[in-house]
Design an enzyme around this catalytic site. Structure first.
Site, PDB file in Angstrom:
ATOM      1  N   TYR A  71      52.674  32.599  45.642  1.00  0.00           N
ATOM      2  CA  TYR A  71      52.633  32.520  44.182  1.00  0.00           C
ATOM      3  C   TYR A  71      53.974  32.028  43.631  1.00  0.00           C
ATOM      4  O   TYR A  71      54.016  31.185  42.725  1.00  0.00           O
ATOM      5  CB  TYR A  71      52.309  33.882  43.576  1.00  0.00           C
ATOM      6  CG  TYR A  71      50.979  34.486  43.980  1.00  0.00           C
ATOM      7  CD1 TYR A  71      49.903  33.690  44.351  1.00  0.00           C
ATOM      8  CD2 TYR A  71      50.810  35.863  43.962  1.00  0.00           C
ATOM      9  CE1 TYR A  71      48.688  34.259  44.708  1.00  0.00           C
ATOM     10  CE2 TYR A  71      49.598  36.443  44.313  1.00  0.00           C
ATOM     11  CZ  TYR A  71      48.539  35.630  44.690  1.00  0.00           C
ATOM     12  OH  TYR A  71      47.351  36.191  45.035  1.00  0.00           O
ATOM     13  N   LYS A 110      40.344  36.856  31.400  1.00  0.00           N
ATOM     14  CA  LYS A 110      40.112  38.101  30.658  1.00  0.00           C
ATOM     15  C   LYS A 110      39.865  39.240  31.636  1.00  0.00           C
ATOM     16  O   LYS A 110      39.377  39.002  32.742  1.00  0.00           O
ATOM     17  CB  LYS A 110      38.953  37.934  29.672  1.00  0.00           C
ATOM     18  CG  LYS A 110      37.609  37.551  30.325  1.00  0.00           C
ATOM     19  CD  LYS A 110      36.903  38.741  30.939  1.00  0.00           C
ATOM     20  CE  LYS A 110      35.730  38.318  31.770  1.00  0.00           C
ATOM     21  NZ  LYS A 110      35.200  39.409  32.612  1.00  0.00           N
ATOM     22  N   ARG A 178      35.622  44.945  40.692  1.00  0.00           N
ATOM     23  CA  ARG A 178      35.349  45.440  39.352  1.00  0.00           C
ATOM     24  C   ARG A 178      34.944  46.910  39.347  1.00  0.00           C
ATOM     25  O   ARG A 178      34.819  47.516  38.282  1.00  0.00           O
ATOM     26  CB  ARG A 178      34.293  44.562  38.681  1.00  0.00           C
ATOM     27  CG  ARG A 178      34.872  43.252  38.206  1.00  0.00           C
ATOM     28  CD  ARG A 178      33.830  42.230  37.829  1.00  0.00           C
ATOM     29  NE  ARG A 178      33.222  41.615  38.992  1.00  0.00           N
ATOM     30  CZ  ARG A 178      32.506  40.495  38.958  1.00  0.00           C
ATOM     31  NH1 ARG A 178      32.312  39.870  37.810  1.00  0.00           N
ATOM     32  NH2 ARG A 178      31.994  39.989  40.064  1.00  0.00           N
TER      33      ARG A 178
END
Length: 360
Positions: A71, A110, A178
């Site tokens: 990253y 989001k 999630r």
């Protein structure tokens, strides 16, 4: 930024924004590389993932030309103007801020962060660096949202008294991130953020860009795993007096469903499928003893509209619909809903997120 782009569908000639991707998530194809084909103002130029081998595989599949081994290496790339953060929710704040401080503009999936404090910190970093940070709240950028707001602002149903948004997208696999509290999971975080954004946009039509939330009057959030809501049902009150309700579920049926209802003093307006209007949608207005139905242009997709808006904000300073002024109060509302439901706000998993899989 590179030289001027060619004209494209709905686009104009102008500088090309070169975007690098953090994360080998499935959403990259839907939210970035596919819509980029419709947006000549954007080039998806590089990708980095936790696993370099997976990064190379994902980049090859999506046609992304360069792969970085980390990253940090991607953030140091001088040939990139912006970064798309497609990492687990718990890492949005950390890597969004690092990208800003590396001189990049940021489009972050989001929810923009795990909680209000992180959202404020990210907004502060954008202000300090003079860079743009945008939450990927794509339904707000589609012509359907403009048309609904236009009808409401015109008083078609009178003064707004109540609004509701219902969204459903079942996630059956217990291994999906999630369902992890440490990674910022939950139905409210995954789908409820869309429902809240739509309500704030609709209730605020004709006045503020987004209505301010006054209070969370009640909230239920049954869990599937510890502290992770499988469904949320929250009752809201906005500063102007209108009430609201959001219902979001990652469990059960119907699948892939979204609808909104706005009730006013002179009628009601319903919107079918505000999340994916490029597939199908319908606006129905019942007022004055009449019922009318209409559809707005389906294409381009919500994602292409969002990507074009982001590029124009970067190159021309055009305003965004999901920048800090919108996402900071939104995350404050998300925290308040969790607390009202008896669950802790997200935000305990930044360290755990560092070793998470990138499967959003």
């Amino acid at each position: 930024m590179t030289d001027r782009a060619e004209d494209g569908p709905g686009g104009t000639t102008g500088p090309t924004v070169r975007i690098g991707v953090l994360g080998a998530a499935r959403v990259v194809k839907t939210a970035l590389t596919e819509p980029a084909r419709e947006v000549p103002e954007v080039t998806v130029a590089a990708l980095a993932a936790r696993d370099p081998a997976r990064a190379r595989e994902h980049a090859a599949r999506l046609g992304i030309p360069r792969v970085h081994d980390s990253y940090d290496a991607l953030l140091a790339d001088p040939e990139l103007d912006a970064v798309y953060v497609a990492l687990p929710n718990a890492l949005h704040a950390t890597w969004g801020e690092r990208a800003l401080r590396a001189g990049k503009h940021v489009l972050v999936e989001k929810p923009v962060t795990s909680n209000e404090n992180e959202a404020r910190q990210l907004a502060r970093a954008a202000e300090e660096t003079g860079r743009i940070v945008c939450e990927a709240m794509h339904p707000l950028y589609h012509p359907l949202n403009d048309r609904v707001r236009e009808l409401l602002a015109a008083g078609t149903i009178g003064e707004i008294r109540h609004a509701e948004a219902h969204v459903a997208f079942p996630i059956p696999s217990a291994k999906d991130i999630r369902w992890s509290y440490e990674l910022g999971g939950g139905a409210l975080m995954d789908l409820g953020v869309y429902a809240l954004a739509l309500l704030r946009s609709y209730v605020g039509a004709g006045g503020e860009e987004e209505a301010a939330l006054k209070d969370v009057e009640g909230a239920l959030a049954p869990v599937r795993t510890k502290d992770v809501d499988r469904r949320v049902d929250a009752r809201l009150r906005f500063a102007g007096g209108a009430t609201g309700r959001i219902v979001a579920t990652m469990w059960g049926w119907p699948p892939l469903a979204s609808r909104c209802l706005v009730e006013g003093t002179a009628g009601r307006l319903t919107v079918l499928n505000p999340l994916g209007p490029q597939m199908f949608h319908r606006i129905t207005v019942t007022a004055g003893g009449r019922r009318t139905r209409e559809r707005v242009v389906k294409q381009p997709s919500t994602y292409a509209c969002q990507l074009r808006a982001f590029a124009r904000a970067v190159t021309g300073g055009e305003p965004l619909r999901s920048g800090p002024e919108q996402f900071v109060p939104a995350m404050a509302a998300i925290d308040a809903i969790y607390r009202r439901a008896g669950l802790p706000p997200r935000g305990a998993g930044a360290e755990a997120g560092r070793v998470a899989g990138e499967t959003v």
